[in-house]
Design a protein around this motif. Structure first.
Motif, PDB file in Angstrom:
ATOM      1  N   PRO A  41      -4.672  -0.783  -6.748  1.00 46.22           N
ATOM      2  CA  PRO A  41      -5.387  -0.863  -8.026  1.00 46.22           C
ATOM      3  C   PRO A  41      -5.171  -2.208  -8.706  1.00 46.22           C
ATOM      4  O   PRO A  41      -4.145  -2.856  -8.504  1.00 46.22           O
ATOM      5  CB  PRO A  41      -4.769   0.279  -8.836  1.00 46.22           C
ATOM      6  N   SER A  56       1.979  -1.456  -3.438  1.00 48.81           N
ATOM      7  CA  SER A  56       0.773  -0.650  -3.473  1.00 48.81           C
ATOM      8  C   SER A  56       1.033   0.653  -4.210  1.00 48.81           C
ATOM      9  O   SER A  56       2.163   0.967  -4.580  1.00 48.81           O
ATOM     10  CB  SER A  56       0.297  -0.345  -2.039  1.00 48.81           C
ATOM     11  N   GLY A  59     -12.065   0.852  -8.747  1.00 49.13           N
ATOM     12  CA  GLY A  59     -11.729   2.225  -8.392  1.00 49.13           C
ATOM     13  C   GLY A  59     -10.816   2.349  -7.196  1.00 49.13           C
ATOM     14  O   GLY A  59     -10.812   3.383  -6.527  1.00 49.13           O
ATOM     15  N   ASP A  60     -10.028   1.318  -6.928  1.00 43.41           N
ATOM     16  CA  ASP A  60      -9.153   1.314  -5.757  1.00 43.41           C
ATOM     17  C   ASP A  60      -7.934   2.200  -6.007  1.00 43.41           C
ATOM     18  O   ASP A  60      -7.148   1.947  -6.922  1.00 43.41           O
ATOM     19  CB  ASP A  60      -8.715  -0.122  -5.452  1.00 43.41           C
ATOM     20  N   ARG A  61      -7.741   3.227  -5.159  1.00 45.33           N
ATOM     21  CA  ARG A  61      -6.600   4.133  -5.299  1.00 45.33           C
ATOM     22  C   ARG A  61      -5.372   3.625  -4.563  1.00 45.33           C
ATOM     23  O   ARG A  61      -4.275   4.147  -4.763  1.00 45.33           O
ATOM     24  CB  ARG A  61      -6.970   5.515  -4.754  1.00 45.33           C
ATOM     25  N   VAL A  62      -5.540   2.662  -3.666  1.00 44.21           N
ATOM     26  CA  VAL A  62      -4.430   2.138  -2.860  1.00 44.21           C
ATOM     27  C   VAL A  62      -3.863   0.864  -3.467  1.00 44.21           C
ATOM     28  O   VAL A  62      -2.648   0.706  -3.599  1.00 44.21           O
ATOM     29  CB  VAL A  62      -4.892   1.888  -1.410  1.00 44.21           C
ATOM     30  N   TRP A  79      -4.680  11.993   3.456  1.00 45.43           N
ATOM     31  CA  TRP A  79      -4.389  10.689   2.852  1.00 45.43           C
ATOM     32  C   TRP A  79      -5.543   9.714   3.101  1.00 45.43           C
ATOM     33  O   TRP A  79      -6.007   9.032   2.189  1.00 45.43           O
ATOM     34  CB  TRP A  79      -3.098  10.104   3.432  1.00 45.43           C
ATOM     35  N   GLY A 120     -14.669   1.292  -4.622  1.00 43.64           N
ATOM     36  CA  GLY A 120     -13.381   1.787  -4.180  1.00 43.64           C
ATOM     37  C   GLY A 120     -12.728   0.851  -3.182  1.00 43.64           C
ATOM     38  O   GLY A 120     -13.155  -0.295  -3.006  1.00 43.64           O
ATOM     39  N   HIS A 121     -11.708   1.358  -2.492  1.00 44.19           N
ATOM     40  CA  HIS A 121     -10.870   0.528  -1.630  1.00 44.19           C
ATOM     41  C   HIS A 121     -11.647  -0.153  -0.504  1.00 44.19           C
ATOM     42  O   HIS A 121     -11.351  -1.297  -0.151  1.00 44.19           O
ATOM     43  CB  HIS A 121      -9.757   1.402  -1.036  1.00 44.19           C
ATOM     44  N   THR A 147      -6.998   9.940  -0.533  1.00 45.86           N
ATOM     45  CA  THR A 147      -6.404   8.822  -1.269  1.00 45.86           C
ATOM     46  C   THR A 147      -7.235   7.554  -1.145  1.00 45.86           C
ATOM     47  O   THR A 147      -7.536   6.887  -2.131  1.00 45.86           O
ATOM     48  CB  THR A 147      -4.973   8.546  -0.774  1.00 45.86           C
ATOM     49  N   GLY A 149     -11.381   8.865  -1.590  1.00 40.90           N
ATOM     50  CA  GLY A 149     -11.685   9.731  -2.715  1.00 40.90           C
ATOM     51  C   GLY A 149     -12.726  10.795  -2.429  1.00 40.90           C
ATOM     52  O   GLY A 149     -13.506  11.157  -3.317  1.00 40.90           O
TER      53      GLY A 149
END
Length: 225
Positions: free
Chosen positions: A182, A106, A177-180, A124, A204-205, A128, A131
Motif C-alpha cells: 500500500p 510489505s 488499492g494495493d493490499r500487498v 492469499w 490494485g496490486h 489478499t 481482492g
C-alpha cells in the motif's frame, strides 16, 4: 524505440505483460521469465543470483539504451538489475519499480509459503493480492502454478535491497488499492535512489494487467519529463 525489460510478479509469467505491451509504444517490451521449478540449470537461490545469471545471458545488450520494469517481486528484480549495472559502470537508461516493497516492509500476512496448505495459498493469492474469489478454472490452474509461486515467494521473502542507485533515473508506481504494497511506497525507495520520481495508479496490486493503459501513460509521462 527503447527496449523495456519486464520482470513479472511472484508466480507470474512473461505473457502477463501482453496487455501492457499493446499500449506502451514507443517502448518495446522484452518480457523476462523466471526458471521453471526443477529446471536442469537449477533455480536461483535469490534475487541477486537470478539477476547475475540473467545479466550474464544478456551479453552484448546495451542497457544504456534500455529501461527495466518490474512488478512486485519483479520490482525488486528490476532494482537489483539496475544496481548491478551501475556497479559494472554501465547503468540502464531507467528503471520502473511497480507495486514493490521488500517483504519486511510489505503488508502481507506472515504466511508460511512453504508449509501452508494449497487452500491457504490460494486464499492469499486471490483474496489478499487480487481482492476477489477465484473461478473454478483458476482453481484448477493454481494446482499447476503453486510450486512456482512458493519458489518465487521464497525469493521475495529472502531479499532485502542493500545497494543504491545514484545514476539511474527511477520511477516508483504505486496503486491506491494495493493490499500487498500500500502507498506510500516512494518513501522507502527515496532512501535508496537519488533520481526518483513516482506516480499513483487507481487500481490494485496487479495494475499492469488490470489497468494497462493507465500504467503505460504513467510510464510515458515520466519519460517525457
Amino acid at each position: 524505440m527503447t527496449d523495456l525489460y519486464c520482470f513479472p510478479h511472484s508466480g507470474g509469467f512473461s505473457y502477463q505483460f501482453r496487455a501492457l505491451g499493446q499500449v506502451i509504444a514507443p517502448l518495446s517490451p522484452r518480457p523476462v521469465d523466471y526458471p521453471k521449478v526443477g529446471a536442469r540449470d537449477g533455480s536461483p537461490e535469490g534475487v541477486g543470483d537470478f539477476v547475475r545469471r540473467w545479466l550474464a545471458s544478456c551479453d552484448g545488450v546495451d542497457f544504456g539504451g534500455a529501461c527495466l520494469y518490474g512488478q512486485s517481486l519483479g520490482g525488486l528484480m528490476a532494482f537489483e538489475a539496475a544496481v548491478q549495472l551501475e556497479q559494472r559502470g554501465t547503468p540502464a537508461a531507467g528503471v520502473v519499480i511497480a507495486a514493490a516493497l521488500p517483504f519486511s516492509h510489505s503488508a502481507m500476512p506472515r504466511l508460511d509459503y512453504e508449509l501452508c496448505s494449497q487452500e491457504e495459498l490460494l486464499d492469499w493469492s486471490f483474496g489478499t493480492v487480487q481482492g476477489r474469489e477465484p473461478s473454478g478454472a483458476e482453481r484448477e490452474v493454481f494446482r499447476w502454478l503453486s510450486p512456482r509461486l512458493r519458489r518465487d515467494l521464497r525469493m521475495y521473502a529472502g531479499y532485502t535491497p542493500d545497494g543504491r542507485l545514484d545514476l539511474t533515473p527511477a520511477l516508483v508506481l504505486q496503486a491506491t488499492g494495493d493490499r500487498v504494497c500500500p502507498p506510500p511506497t516512494q518513501h522507502y525507495w527515496a532512501e535508496r535512489i537519488s533520481r526518483l520520481d513516482w506516480r499513483e495508479i487507481d487500481a490494485g496490486h496487479l495494475f499492469h494487467m488490470d489497468a494497462p493503459a493507465v500504467t503505460a501513460a504513467a510510464v510515458r509521462d515520466w519519460r517525457s519529463t
